[in-house]
Design an enzyme around this catalytic site. Sequence first.
Site, PDB file in Angstrom:
ATOM      1  N   GLY A  71      -2.622   0.776  -1.018  1.00 17.72           N
ATOM      2  CA  GLY A  71      -2.673   2.198  -1.341  1.00 17.72           C
ATOM      3  C   GLY A  71      -1.679   3.009  -0.523  1.00 17.72           C
ATOM      4  N   THR A  72      -1.512   2.654   0.721  1.00 21.04           N
ATOM      5  CA  THR A  72      -0.616   3.413   1.598  1.00 21.04           C
ATOM      6  C   THR A  72       0.812   3.387   1.047  1.00 21.04           C
ATOM      7  OG1 THR A  72      -2.007   2.975   3.507  1.00 21.04           O
ATOM      8  CG2 THR A  72       0.305   3.492   3.957  1.00 21.04           C
ATOM      9  N   GLN A 167     -10.410   5.463  -4.001  1.00 18.19           N
ATOM     10  CA  GLN A 167     -11.872   5.385  -3.868  1.00 18.19           C
ATOM     11  C   GLN A 167     -12.590   5.550  -5.203  1.00 18.19           C
ATOM     12  OE1 GLN A 167     -13.417   4.423  -1.236  1.00 18.19           O
ATOM     13  NE2 GLN A 167     -11.890   4.700   0.381  1.00 18.19           N
ATOM     14  N   SER A 187      -5.873   0.618  -4.753  1.00 20.01           N
ATOM     15  CA  SER A 187      -5.861  -0.372  -3.669  1.00 20.01           C
ATOM     16  C   SER A 187      -6.865  -1.468  -4.012  1.00 20.01           C
ATOM     17  CB  SER A 187      -6.255   0.307  -2.353  1.00 20.01           C
ATOM     18  OG  SER A 187      -6.420  -0.659  -1.346  1.00 20.01           O
ATOM     19  N   ALA A 188      -6.406  -2.719  -3.953  1.00 19.12           N
ATOM     20  CA  ALA A 188      -7.261  -3.826  -4.407  1.00 19.12           C
ATOM     21  C   ALA A 188      -8.523  -3.995  -3.557  1.00 19.12           C
ATOM     22  CB  ALA A 188      -6.453  -5.123  -4.394  1.00 19.12           C
ATOM     23  N   HIS A 189      -8.401  -3.787  -2.236  1.00 22.47           N
ATOM     24  CA  HIS A 189      -9.541  -4.151  -1.381  1.00 22.47           C
ATOM     25  C   HIS A 189     -10.701  -3.169  -1.450  1.00 22.47           C
ATOM     26  CE1 HIS A 189      -8.912  -1.641   2.399  1.00 22.47           C
ATOM     27  NE2 HIS A 189      -7.720  -1.513   1.856  1.00 22.47           N
ATOM     28  N   CYS A 312     -10.144   5.087   7.125  1.00 21.28           N
ATOM     29  CA  CYS A 312      -9.221   4.047   7.553  1.00 21.28           C
ATOM     30  C   CYS A 312      -8.934   4.124   9.028  1.00 21.28           C
ATOM     31  CB  CYS A 312      -7.937   4.149   6.741  1.00 21.28           C
ATOM     32  SG  CYS A 312      -8.269   4.033   4.994  1.00 21.28           S
TER      33      CYS A 312
HETATM   34  N1  PLP Z   1      -6.137   6.386  -0.029  1.00 20.77           N
HETATM   35  C1  PLP Z   1      -7.451   6.470   0.227  1.00 20.77           C
HETATM   36  C2  PLP Z   1      -8.243   7.583  -0.390  1.00 20.77           C
HETATM   37  C3  PLP Z   1      -8.069   5.544   1.064  1.00 20.77           C
HETATM   38  O1  PLP Z   1      -9.380   5.645   1.313  1.00 20.77           O
HETATM   39  C4  PLP Z   1      -7.288   4.505   1.631  1.00 20.77           C
HETATM   40  C5  PLP Z   1      -7.895   3.528   2.571  1.00 20.77           C
HETATM   41  O2  PLP Z   1      -8.995   3.692   3.038  1.00 20.77           O
HETATM   42  C6  PLP Z   1      -5.921   4.437   1.308  1.00 20.77           C
HETATM   43  C7  PLP Z   1      -5.375   5.388   0.486  1.00 20.77           C
HETATM   44  C8  PLP Z   1      -5.041   3.357   1.856  1.00 20.77           C
HETATM   45  O3  PLP Z   1      -5.176   2.155   1.138  1.00 20.77           O
HETATM   46  P1  PLP Z   1      -4.701   0.756   1.782  1.00 20.77           P
HETATM   47  O4  PLP Z   1      -5.721   0.379   2.779  1.00 20.77           O
HETATM   48  O5  PLP Z   1      -4.652  -0.181   0.615  1.00 20.77           O
HETATM   49  O6  PLP Z   1      -3.345   0.975   2.353  1.00 20.77           O
END
Ligand code: PLP
Length: 367
Positions: A71-72, A167, A187-189, A312
Site C-alpha cells: 500500500g505504501t 482497510q 494492500s494484500a496483507h 502501522c
Molecule cells: N494505507 C492504510 C490505510 C493502511 O492502513 C496501511 C497500513 O496499515 C497502508 C496504507 C500501508 O500499506 P502497506 O503495509 O502494504 O505498505
Amino acid sequence: MPEVAYLDWNATAPLLPAAREALLAALGHPGNPSSVHAFGRAARRTVEDARAAVAALVGAAPPDVVFTSGGTEANALALAGYADRPVAVSAIEHASVLAARDDAVRIPVDEDGRVDIAALDAFLRVRGPALVSVMFANNETGTIQPIEAIASCVHAHGGTLHCDAVQAAGRVPVDMARQGIDMLTLSAHKLGGATGAGALVVRAGQRPAALIRGGGQEQGARAGTENVPGVAAFGAAAQAAVGGLSGAAKLADLRDRMEDALRAAAPATRVLARAAPRLPNTSCLALPGLDSATAVMAMDLAGIAISAGAACSSGKVRPSHVLAAMRVPADVAGAAVRVSLGPSTRQEEIDRFVGAWSSLAARRAAA
Ligand code: PLP
C-alpha cells in the site's frame, strides 16, 4: 502459553489458507513472468490470474491493476506520479499519503472523521483540476467517507480522485466504476494475503508517471520482476474477499455488542467516531487519562493483541494526527487504542477482551 486473542486485523490479517496454498505453490515453481519459455509462461499465468481476481474485487478491469510492493508504494505512485498537479489530501490520511507530497493541502474533517466536502469544493474552485486523495475508510477509527459525493465534487472541477482503500477492500463493497474512483490503493496483507504485495488500480484515462523505472513490467508503470508468490497469494485473498463480504453484518454485530458490553462493564470507556458509518470490524476506544501504551501492554499481558495510535506505527506510539484532526481532547486521544476484528474472530476472544478491559478500568478507578 495461554491462547492469544488476535484483535489487530487492521495492522495485518492472518494469512488465509487459500493464500498460503497459492504462495507455496508459486514458491515451488521457478519462472520469471517475462521469460518466454514454459516456466515463464506459467508464472505469467499466475500473475494474470491474480490480476483478474484483484480487479474483480474493486470493479475494475484487469489491465488497470499495477502490482506494487504494498500500500505504501501504491500511495507514493499515485501521488508522486502526478507531480505537475496541485494536490489535496484529507487530514486523516495514512502517513504514506501525507509523506508523498510536501505541497499537499490538507482538507479538514468533522468530529467523526468525515471529510468537509465544502472545504474540498472551495480548494478546487481556486486550484482547478487537482489530484485529490481521500481514503475510503480510516485505519484507526474505521470511519467510512462519503466517497461518491467526494468523487462528484472532484469531477465537477475536472480533478482526479485517488482513494486509499487498504482497510476497506474486502470489508465493505468497493466499486471504482460505480463510486467514481480514478485510482485506488490496495494492500494484500490486510486482506489475508502476505506482506510485501499491493496494487495501484488505475482506471483507463489515468496514467501516473512511474516511480521505479527499468524493465517494462506492469506496462511500464512499475519496473521490477513481479513478486510472483506474493501476487499469487494476493489474488487468492482477493477472490476469498469477494465471497467474504456477506459476513460484514455479522462482524458489525459482534463489534457493536463488544462496545455495548465494554460500556456496560466499564462506563468510562469512550468509543470514538461511533456516530459515523464505520468499517464493520473496527473500534477505537479510550479510557480517558490512561495512556494508550499502558493499555496495550496490559492487554498484551492478558494475551490480547490490540494497537495504540496509528495502525502501522504500533511500537512507536505518537499522538494520532487522525484524532487531532477530529479535535478529540488530548486526554482521550492519548488513551485511544484500536481493536480490530476479522471474519474468524470468536465470541470467546471478545469476552476475554471485555473482561481484561473491565479489570484494567477497575484497577485504574481504584488507584
Ligand atoms: N494505507 C492504510 C490505510 C493502511 O492502513 C496501511 C497500513 O496499515 C497502508 C496504507 C500501508 O500499506 P502497506 O503495509 O502494504 O505498505
